[in-house]
Design a protein around this motif. Structure first.
Motif, PDB file in Angstrom:
ATOM      1  N   GLY A 179       0.735  -1.320  -0.046  1.00  0.00           N
ATOM      2  CA  GLY A 179      -0.143   0.173   0.153  1.00  0.00           C
ATOM      3  C   GLY A 179       0.745   1.281   0.071  1.00  0.00           C
ATOM      4  O   GLY A 179       0.513   2.400  -0.668  1.00  0.00           O
ATOM      5  N   HIS A 180       1.900   1.300   0.557  1.00  0.00           N
ATOM      6  CA  HIS A 180       2.845   2.345   0.799  1.00  0.00           C
ATOM      7  C   HIS A 180       3.680   2.652  -0.592  1.00  0.00           C
ATOM      8  O   HIS A 180       4.278   3.668  -0.661  1.00  0.00           O
ATOM      9  CB  HIS A 180       3.827   2.215   1.916  1.00  0.00           C
ATOM     10  N   LEU A 181       3.483   1.626  -1.609  1.00  0.00           N
ATOM     11  CA  LEU A 181       4.216   1.910  -2.876  1.00  0.00           C
ATOM     12  C   LEU A 181       3.245   2.125  -3.830  1.00  0.00           C
ATOM     13  O   LEU A 181       3.760   2.101  -5.112  1.00  0.00           O
ATOM     14  CB  LEU A 181       5.073   0.771  -3.071  1.00  0.00           C
ATOM     15  N   GLU A 182       2.136   2.648  -3.726  1.00  0.00           N
ATOM     16  CA  GLU A 182       1.033   2.788  -4.858  1.00  0.00           C
ATOM     17  C   GLU A 182       1.682   3.580  -5.863  1.00  0.00           C
ATOM     18  O   GLU A 182       1.542   3.444  -7.019  1.00  0.00           O
ATOM     19  CB  GLU A 182      -0.323   3.247  -4.121  1.00  0.00           C
ATOM     20  N   GLY A 183       2.253   4.705  -5.237  1.00  0.00           N
ATOM     21  CA  GLY A 183       2.779   5.737  -6.462  1.00  0.00           C
ATOM     22  C   GLY A 183       3.993   5.523  -6.949  1.00  0.00           C
ATOM     23  O   GLY A 183       4.398   6.302  -8.026  1.00  0.00           O
ATOM     24  N   SER A 184       4.680   4.360  -6.680  1.00  0.00           N
ATOM     25  CA  SER A 184       6.085   4.401  -6.969  1.00  0.00           C
ATOM     26  C   SER A 184       6.300   3.622  -8.220  1.00  0.00           C
ATOM     27  O   SER A 184       5.362   2.937  -8.751  1.00  0.00           O
ATOM     28  CB  SER A 184       6.806   3.229  -6.043  1.00  0.00           C
ATOM     29  N   PRO A 185       6.925   4.045  -9.195  1.00  0.00           N
ATOM     30  CA  PRO A 185       7.201   3.300 -10.573  1.00  0.00           C
ATOM     31  C   PRO A 185       7.468   1.785 -10.213  1.00  0.00           C
ATOM     32  O   PRO A 185       8.161   1.253  -9.408  1.00  0.00           O
ATOM     33  CB  PRO A 185       8.448   3.828 -10.870  1.00  0.00           C
ATOM     34  N   ALA A 186       6.438   1.126 -10.903  1.00  0.00           N
ATOM     35  CA  ALA A 186       6.673  -0.421 -10.724  1.00  0.00           C
ATOM     36  C   ALA A 186       7.847  -1.144 -10.925  1.00  0.00           C
ATOM     37  O   ALA A 186       8.331  -1.876 -10.251  1.00  0.00           O
ATOM     38  CB  ALA A 186       5.484  -1.146 -11.486  1.00  0.00           C
ATOM     39  N   ARG A 187       8.672  -0.724 -11.822  1.00  0.00           N
ATOM     40  CA  ARG A 187       9.762  -1.315 -12.143  1.00  0.00           C
ATOM     41  C   ARG A 187      11.154  -0.960 -11.528  1.00  0.00           C
ATOM     42  O   ARG A 187      12.155  -1.317 -11.687  1.00  0.00           O
ATOM     43  CB  ARG A 187      10.033  -0.947 -13.829  1.00  0.00           C
ATOM     44  N   ARG A 188      10.877  -0.211 -10.508  1.00  0.00           N
ATOM     45  CA  ARG A 188      11.897   0.368  -9.452  1.00  0.00           C
ATOM     46  C   ARG A 188      11.503  -0.209  -8.195  1.00  0.00           C
ATOM     47  O   ARG A 188      12.439  -0.179  -7.258  1.00  0.00           O
ATOM     48  CB  ARG A 188      11.740   1.915  -9.289  1.00  0.00           C
ATOM     49  N   LEU A 189      10.615  -1.108  -7.922  1.00  0.00           N
ATOM     50  CA  LEU A 189      10.502  -1.890  -6.848  1.00  0.00           C
ATOM     51  C   LEU A 189      11.469  -3.094  -6.808  1.00  0.00           C
ATOM     52  O   LEU A 189      11.876  -3.437  -7.786  1.00  0.00           O
ATOM     53  CB  LEU A 189       9.246  -2.532  -6.796  1.00  0.00           C
ATOM     54  N   SER A 190      11.514  -3.811  -5.539  1.00  0.00           N
ATOM     55  CA  SER A 190      12.731  -4.665  -5.406  1.00  0.00           C
ATOM     56  C   SER A 190      11.976  -5.785  -6.242  1.00  0.00           C
ATOM     57  O   SER A 190      10.802  -6.030  -6.404  1.00  0.00           O
ATOM     58  CB  SER A 190      12.802  -4.931  -3.907  1.00  0.00           C
ATOM     59  N   GLY A 191      12.686  -7.161  -6.381  1.00  0.00           N
ATOM     60  CA  GLY A 191      12.351  -8.168  -7.059  1.00  0.00           C
ATOM     61  C   GLY A 191      11.134  -8.836  -6.207  1.00  0.00           C
ATOM     62  O   GLY A 191      10.189  -9.229  -6.802  1.00  0.00           O
ATOM     63  N   GLY A 192      11.120  -8.769  -4.811  1.00  0.00           N
ATOM     64  CA  GLY A 192      10.077  -9.369  -4.194  1.00  0.00           C
ATOM     65  C   GLY A 192       8.825  -8.530  -4.317  1.00  0.00           C
ATOM     66  O   GLY A 192       7.735  -9.072  -4.543  1.00  0.00           O
ATOM     67  N   GLU A 193       8.983  -7.309  -4.328  1.00  0.00           N
ATOM     68  CA  GLU A 193       7.950  -6.312  -4.557  1.00  0.00           C
ATOM     69  C   GLU A 193       7.323  -6.532  -5.783  1.00  0.00           C
ATOM     70  O   GLU A 193       6.121  -6.460  -5.899  1.00  0.00           O
ATOM     71  CB  GLU A 193       8.281  -4.779  -3.937  1.00  0.00           C
ATOM     72  N   GLN A 194       8.154  -6.554  -6.842  1.00  0.00           N
ATOM     73  CA  GLN A 194       7.460  -6.790  -8.126  1.00  0.00           C
ATOM     74  C   GLN A 194       6.964  -7.873  -8.484  1.00  0.00           C
ATOM     75  O   GLN A 194       5.625  -7.997  -8.961  1.00  0.00           O
ATOM     76  CB  GLN A 194       8.668  -6.620  -8.882  1.00  0.00           C
ATOM     77  N   GLN A 195       7.330  -9.251  -7.700  1.00  0.00           N
ATOM     78  CA  GLN A 195       6.547 -10.400  -8.035  1.00  0.00           C
ATOM     79  C   GLN A 195       5.157 -10.414  -6.974  1.00  0.00           C
ATOM     80  O   GLN A 195       4.370 -10.843  -7.556  1.00  0.00           O
ATOM     81  CB  GLN A 195       7.411 -11.296  -7.354  1.00  0.00           C
ATOM     82  N   ARG A 196       5.195  -9.838  -6.018  1.00  0.00           N
ATOM     83  CA  ARG A 196       3.884  -9.409  -5.168  1.00  0.00           C
ATOM     84  C   ARG A 196       3.071  -8.672  -5.950  1.00  0.00           C
ATOM     85  O   ARG A 196       1.573  -8.981  -5.962  1.00  0.00           O
ATOM     86  CB  ARG A 196       4.305  -9.048  -3.765  1.00  0.00           C
ATOM     87  N   LEU A 197       3.595  -7.746  -6.358  1.00  0.00           N
ATOM     88  CA  LEU A 197       2.636  -6.846  -7.443  1.00  0.00           C
ATOM     89  C   LEU A 197       2.126  -7.615  -8.598  1.00  0.00           C
ATOM     90  O   LEU A 197       0.823  -7.456  -8.920  1.00  0.00           O
ATOM     91  CB  LEU A 197       3.562  -5.552  -8.106  1.00  0.00           C
ATOM     92  N   SER A 198       2.864  -8.280  -9.137  1.00  0.00           N
ATOM     93  CA  SER A 198       2.330  -9.217 -10.266  1.00  0.00           C
ATOM     94  C   SER A 198       1.306 -10.420 -10.049  1.00  0.00           C
ATOM     95  O   SER A 198       0.297 -10.496 -10.595  1.00  0.00           O
ATOM     96  CB  SER A 198       3.569 -10.124 -10.929  1.00  0.00           C
ATOM     97  N   LEU A 199       1.544 -10.883  -8.788  1.00  0.00           N
ATOM     98  CA  LEU A 199       0.483 -11.685  -7.965  1.00  0.00           C
ATOM     99  C   LEU A 199      -0.889 -10.943  -7.609  1.00  0.00           C
ATOM    100  O   LEU A 199      -1.912 -11.374  -8.209  1.00  0.00           O
ATOM    101  CB  LEU A 199       0.834 -12.347  -6.752  1.00  0.00           C
ATOM    102  N   VAL A 200      -0.730  -9.837  -7.095  1.00  0.00           N
ATOM    103  CA  VAL A 200      -1.698  -8.961  -6.951  1.00  0.00           C
ATOM    104  C   VAL A 200      -2.603  -8.458  -8.123  1.00  0.00           C
ATOM    105  O   VAL A 200      -3.978  -8.617  -8.131  1.00  0.00           O
ATOM    106  CB  VAL A 200      -1.529  -7.609  -6.092  1.00  0.00           C
TER     107      VAL A 200
END
Length: 235
Positions: free
Chosen positions: A120-141
């Protein structure tokens, strides 16, 4: 129509003169999570792509129960996240709006899912700048927000550290408890034991074992399973 499971009949795929996948007649569990194990090059990811319709076999058929047949009932998450050049939140809402969901409803639903995934705290962050784990959770979401009936996962934790793996597995477990049918590829036997109920073992493009979790990880398992679990190369 299959009422008892996902029926695979005489499935075969070749590249040039090399047979990459050869699966005769099997039925996958229609409800409980199916985990596909095997060493590198066993054909696991190729089998998953055939199941989801991303690749076409040379011959054979895959017949799903009716509830899984619609494209809208299926979703897939890849080993390496495929994300759009926009914010994390916009990656989720874009997929939902493409399904015809209104922007207001998509944003509301996406925010709920991102909170569940601790994003939730990363809503406005560029998706491709997230960490690997965050990116994978975003893909799952993004996949889960579409409310699929069946979700295909291709080694979603392959490049993640233990902490990130725990968070991804928590999302998968929540999906299982919500009634989503999971078919997941992994090389990690411990992960298969944590998440699976039906375990498939592949070797050289063939399914050599199909057992429930209790039998697969017991002393009564086959010699091939014992070899694989011991880390011994299969012959």
């Amino acid at each position: 129509m299959s009422k008892i499971g996902i029926e695979i009949k005489d499935l075969r795929l070749s590249f040039a003169s090399t047979v990459a996948l050869s699966i005769s007649n099997i039925i996958l569990d229609a409800i409980n999570p199916t985990i596909i194990l095997g060493s590198n090059g066993a054909g696991k990811s190729l089998f998953l792509r055939l199941l989801h319709g991303l690749s076409k076999p040379d011959r054979g058929s895959i017949e799903f129960p009716e509830v899984y047949r619609s494209n809208y009932s299926q979703a897939m998450v890849f080993q390496r996240p495929v994300l759009l050049r926009r914010s994390a939140l916009a990656n989720v809402t874009f997929a939902m709006q493409a399904r015809g969901i209104s922007k207001v409803q998509a944003v509301r639903c996406a925010k709920i899912w991102m909170e569940r995934a601790e994003l939730g705290h990363l809503e406005g962050s560029p998706a491709r700048r997230l960490s690997g784990g965050e990116q994978q959770r975003l893909s799952l979401v993004r996949a889960l927000a579409l409310e699929p009936k069946i979700l295909f996962l291709d080694e979603p934790c392959a490049h993640l550290d233990p902490s990130a793996t725990v968070k991804v597995e928590a999302l998968v477990e929540n999906a299982i408890h919500a009634g989503v049918k999971i078919i997941m590829v992994t090389h990690d036997a411990a992960q298969a034991k944590r998440l699976g109920e039906e375990i498939i073992l592949m070797h050289k493009g063939e399914i050599i074992e199909q057992q429930n979790k209790t039998k697969f990880f017991s002393n009564d398992s086959s010699a091939a399973v014992r070899q694989f679990l011991a880390g011994t190369p299969l012959v």
